[in-house]
Design a protein around this motif. Structure first.
Motif, PDB file in Angstrom:
ATOM      1  N   ARG A   1       0.836  -1.211   0.000  1.00  0.00           N
ATOM      2  CA  ARG A   1       0.000   0.000   0.000  1.00  0.00           C
ATOM      3  C   ARG A   1       0.869   1.259   0.000  1.00  0.00           C
ATOM      4  O   ARG A   1       0.567   2.243  -0.669  1.00  0.00           O
ATOM      5  N   THR A   2       1.978   1.212   0.744  1.00  0.00           N
ATOM      6  CA  THR A   2       2.912   2.342   0.753  1.00  0.00           C
ATOM      7  C   THR A   2       3.494   2.569  -0.633  1.00  0.00           C
ATOM      8  O   THR A   2       3.587   3.704  -1.112  1.00  0.00           O
TER       9      THR A   2
ATOM     10  N   GLU B   1      -9.980  12.894 -11.254  1.00  0.00           N
ATOM     11  CA  GLU B   1      -8.640  12.470 -10.859  1.00  0.00           C
ATOM     12  C   GLU B   1      -8.518  12.402  -9.341  1.00  0.00           C
ATOM     13  O   GLU B   1      -7.927  11.461  -8.795  1.00  0.00           O
ATOM     14  N   LEU B   2      -9.077  13.369  -8.633  1.00  0.00           N
ATOM     15  CA  LEU B   2      -9.041  13.337  -7.172  1.00  0.00           C
ATOM     16  C   LEU B   2      -9.835  12.157  -6.638  1.00  0.00           C
ATOM     17  O   LEU B   2      -9.421  11.511  -5.664  1.00  0.00           O
ATOM     18  N   ASN B   3     -10.971  11.859  -7.264  1.00  0.00           N
ATOM     19  CA  ASN B   3     -11.759  10.689  -6.848  1.00  0.00           C
ATOM     20  C   ASN B   3     -10.962   9.405  -7.063  1.00  0.00           C
ATOM     21  O   ASN B   3     -10.998   8.489  -6.231  1.00  0.00           O
TER      22      ASN B   3
ATOM     23  N   VAL C   1      -5.711   5.750  -2.253  1.00  0.00           N
ATOM     24  CA  VAL C   1      -5.221   5.946  -0.891  1.00  0.00           C
ATOM     25  C   VAL C   1      -6.027   5.140   0.122  1.00  0.00           C
ATOM     26  O   VAL C   1      -5.483   4.671   1.127  1.00  0.00           O
ATOM     27  N   ILE C   2      -7.317   4.938  -0.140  1.00  0.00           N
ATOM     28  CA  ILE C   2      -8.145   4.184   0.805  1.00  0.00           C
ATOM     29  C   ILE C   2      -7.872   2.697   0.697  1.00  0.00           C
ATOM     30  O   ILE C   2      -7.775   1.980   1.692  1.00  0.00           O
ATOM     31  N   GLY C   3      -7.719   2.203  -0.533  1.00  0.00           N
ATOM     32  CA  GLY C   3      -7.474   0.775  -0.706  1.00  0.00           C
ATOM     33  C   GLY C   3      -8.742  -0.030  -0.486  1.00  0.00           C
ATOM     34  O   GLY C   3      -9.528  -0.250  -1.400  1.00  0.00           O
ATOM     35  N   ASP C   4      -8.978  -0.447   0.729  1.00  0.00           N
ATOM     36  CA  ASP C   4     -10.179  -1.218   1.087  1.00  0.00           C
ATOM     37  C   ASP C   4     -11.308  -0.240   1.389  1.00  0.00           C
ATOM     38  O   ASP C   4     -11.328   0.403   2.439  1.00  0.00           O
ATOM     39  N   ALA C   5     -12.247  -0.122   0.461  1.00  0.00           N
ATOM     40  CA  ALA C   5     -13.319   0.869   0.592  1.00  0.00           C
ATOM     41  C   ALA C   5     -14.633   0.269   1.067  1.00  0.00           C
ATOM     42  O   ALA C   5     -15.682   0.892   0.928  1.00  0.00           O
ATOM     43  N   ARG C   6     -14.580  -0.913   1.665  1.00  0.00           N
ATOM     44  CA  ARG C   6     -15.841  -1.538   2.092  1.00  0.00           C
ATOM     45  C   ARG C   6     -16.562  -0.748   3.173  1.00  0.00           C
ATOM     46  O   ARG C   6     -17.786  -0.805   3.284  1.00  0.00           O
ATOM     47  N   PHE C   7     -15.792  -0.006   3.988  1.00  0.00           N
ATOM     48  CA  PHE C   7     -16.414   0.707   5.119  1.00  0.00           C
ATOM     49  C   PHE C   7     -16.303   2.228   4.976  1.00  0.00           C
ATOM     50  O   PHE C   7     -16.541   2.962   5.927  1.00  0.00           O
ATOM     51  N   VAL C   8     -15.923   2.699   3.802  1.00  0.00           N
ATOM     52  CA  VAL C   8     -15.759   4.139   3.561  1.00  0.00           C
ATOM     53  C   VAL C   8     -16.521   4.527   2.302  1.00  0.00           C
ATOM     54  O   VAL C   8     -16.385   3.865   1.273  1.00  0.00           O
ATOM     55  N   ARG C   9     -17.297   5.601   2.392  1.00  0.00           N
ATOM     56  CA  ARG C   9     -17.988   6.087   1.205  1.00  0.00           C
ATOM     57  C   ARG C   9     -17.005   6.879   0.350  1.00  0.00           C
ATOM     58  O   ARG C   9     -16.365   7.816   0.816  1.00  0.00           O
TER      59      ARG C   9
ATOM     60  N   ASP D   1     -12.906  10.288   3.977  1.00  0.00           N
ATOM     61  CA  ASP D   1     -11.587   9.829   4.419  1.00  0.00           C
ATOM     62  C   ASP D   1     -10.590  10.052   3.291  1.00  0.00           C
ATOM     63  O   ASP D   1     -10.953  10.118   2.112  1.00  0.00           O
ATOM     64  N   GLY D   2      -9.324  10.175   3.646  1.00  0.00           N
ATOM     65  CA  GLY D   2      -8.268  10.351   2.664  1.00  0.00           C
ATOM     66  C   GLY D   2      -7.869  11.791   2.414  1.00  0.00           C
ATOM     67  O   GLY D   2      -6.968  12.058   1.616  1.00  0.00           O
ATOM     68  N   ASN D   3      -8.502  12.744   3.101  1.00  0.00           N
ATOM     69  CA  ASN D   3      -8.241  14.161   2.830  1.00  0.00           C
ATOM     70  C   ASN D   3      -6.797  14.561   3.116  1.00  0.00           C
ATOM     71  O   ASN D   3      -6.208  15.334   2.364  1.00  0.00           O
ATOM     72  N   GLY D   4      -6.227  14.061   4.223  1.00  0.00           N
ATOM     73  CA  GLY D   4      -4.883  14.471   4.600  1.00  0.00           C
ATOM     74  C   GLY D   4      -3.840  14.075   3.576  1.00  0.00           C
ATOM     75  O   GLY D   4      -2.979  14.874   3.193  1.00  0.00           O
ATOM     76  N   ARG D   5      -3.910  12.833   3.106  1.00  0.00           N
ATOM     77  CA  ARG D   5      -2.919  12.384   2.134  1.00  0.00           C
ATOM     78  C   ARG D   5      -3.126  13.069   0.777  1.00  0.00           C
ATOM     79  O   ARG D   5      -2.169  13.411   0.084  1.00  0.00           O
TER      80      ARG D   5
END
Length: 496
Positions: free
Chosen positions: A217-218, A237-239, A245-253, A325-329
């Protein structure tokens, strides 16, 4: 104030019209004496600078001594009838102040004022480059006889004051210095150094968020950082990057938020939100993101200082906080994108801003809070049943027009660290390692992986082979060979 005085300029307008805006980092006032003392929060001017109490005189004072503050102007344009601005502009229709105000009113409100053609007059820039960082190539507005050198668009336009600290950093020419430094290093060595710096930046970006991702993932996020600036910035592109960056999106919209958002915690008993920062309303996200993307393009085409533009873009993004999620990166990826798109970064080299931020994490948090903390009391909100927040007042302008001066200074310092610390340190390490590896081959025939392990053991133990290393991983070395290895390490790495 550092001494008794009367608010002037923007401070007077905020007070007179009860404008609900975060206070600018520095305000102006008229002191009672002729040799006043200023500080970081207040610029104290002498009594001879006292403007009249009317709106026009205070605006002229503000433009002259404080520059353009779009957030205060936007609130003022909403609070005062357009006829008042028409009267003010008609009083001196050919004057530079009147034409700048006229342009800014119509640019911000998208309402046309009833003002006659000013005639043949020299066009003036909207931003004074001696006060604030602006485009070097603005766009003319024939109607107003001005040059629009604002770095952004109506939907997103943070501004940066030209402080002595920032001016000194800009004048160092760090982009040219970086290209010169890269040119002095052997290409093969530079490629290896750049690869490590890239991976370290990816790892640091996760560490800032308190995550320890897998190596795969890194590496995947490192590849995304390496591609920054190679594709046009867009919401799609941002999407895409959010999915990476999320990778596993099962629990993140995924995609833009469809509800409120905040940074903070929840009360452990009631689940009530305890916000440190409240994000932009989800109803405003499409417009804000369109503006942010337009800002990125306009600053490159208009010749804006790349580091100033990168700071405004990236910190604006993280204040908007468009995703669940993912805003910081993504915020830190935008720094890489802006620097690469403007040609500031040397080809093949990523400025390791995340590594520098991780080292300066307390300063990073202070910079973030320099705007989010004073903004919080101005946002009206209520808790939702799901433990989220619902914003009740209009807040979009808070995210469009913030002052990014501290953010730009912080990012410049991070870039400076790359040149003065990260890049030289990595090149020196690789040169030392190559010399160490060559010397080892004269002691024992050892594969590269074993040499790397040997170097790590020596580094962890002050240049000495531990008892464990000599009896386990490197038991095949004789005592004489082990002594030679330690001397070699001291000679190449300067330790031991």
């Amino acid at each position: 104030m550092p001494e008794p005085g009367v608010p002037a300029g923007y401070a007077a307008l905020i007070e007179r019209y009860d404008l609900r805006v975060p206070l600018p980092p520095r305000l102006a006032a008229i002191a009672e004496r002729h040799h006043p003392r200023s500080d970081d929060q207040w610029r104290m001017l002498t009594p001879r600078h006292q403007p009249a109490a009317d709106m026009g005189a205070q605006l002229i004072f503000a433009f002259r001594y404080e520059g353009i503050d779009l957030q205060i102007l936007a609130a003022l344009f909403d609070a005062v009838a357009p006829q008042a601005f028409e009267v003010l502009i008609r009083a001196t229709p050919t004057g530079g102040f009147a034409r700048r105000l006229w342009f800014l009113y119509e640019w911000r409100t998208e309402r046309r004022l009833d003002i006659p053609d000013p005639g043949t007059v020299r066009a003036v820039p909207i931003l004074d480059p001696d006060q604030q960082f602006a485009l070097s190539e603005g766009t003319p507005s024939p109607r107003h006889r001005v040059i629009n050198n604002l770095p952004g668009v109506r939907a997103f336009c943070p501004l940066v004051r030209r402080t002595p600290e920032l001016t000194a950093l800009v004048e160092q020419g760090l982009g040219d210095a970086a290209r010169a430094a890269v040119g002095r290093v052997r290409p093969d060595l530079m490629a290896r150094a750049a690869a490590f710096i890239l991976l370290n930046d990816s790892r640091s970006s996760f560490a800032i968020e308190g995550e320890s991702p897998s190596g795969e993932r890194t590496a995947r996020w490192g590849q995304a950082i390496a591609q920054a600036g190679t594709r046009a910035l867009s919401l799609a592109e941002l999407n895409r990057l959010q999915r990476v960056v999320i990778g596993d999106a099962r629990f993140v919209r995924l995609g833009l938020r469809t509800e409120g958002g905040f940074v903070g915690a929840h009360d452990r008993y009631s689940n009530q939100p305890i916000p440190d920062h409240i994000s932009a309303r989800h109803e405003d996200l499409a417009d804000l993101m369109e503006g942010l993307i337009a800002y990125a393009d306009r600053t490159v085409r208009g010749g804006m200082d790349p580091v100033i533009a990168a700071a405004s873009l990236a910190f604006g993004f993280v204040y908007i906080h468009p995703y669940v999620d993912g805003n910081g990166r993504l915020h830190r990826w935008l720094i890489h994108h802006a620097l690469a798109a403007a040609g500031f970064s040397p080809p093949g080299l990523v400025f390791p801003v995340s590594a520098a931020i991780l080292r300066e994490i307390d300063a990073y948090r202070r910079v973030l809070e320099s705007y989010s903390a004073p903004l919080l009391p101005l946002i009206e909100w209520r808790a939702t049943a799901s433990g989220n927040v619902e914003v009740l007042n209009a807040t979009a302008d808070y995210y469009r027009y913030f002052d990014a001066t501290l953010h730009a200074a912080f990012l410049y310092q991070c870039v400076q660290q790359t040149l003065e610390r990260d890049l030289p340190d990595e090149v020196r390490f690789l040169e030392a390692f190559d010399a160490f590896a060559l010397g080892i081959q004269g002691i024992a025939d050892m594969p590269t992986a074993q040499i790397e392990l040997l170097q790590k053991f020596l580094a962890q133990n002050g240049g000495r082979l531990s008892q464990r290393a000599q009896t386990r991983e490197f038991a095949a070395l004789t005592q004489a060979e082990a002594d030679r290895v330690e001397r070699l390490y001291a000679d190449t790495f300067g330790q031991g």
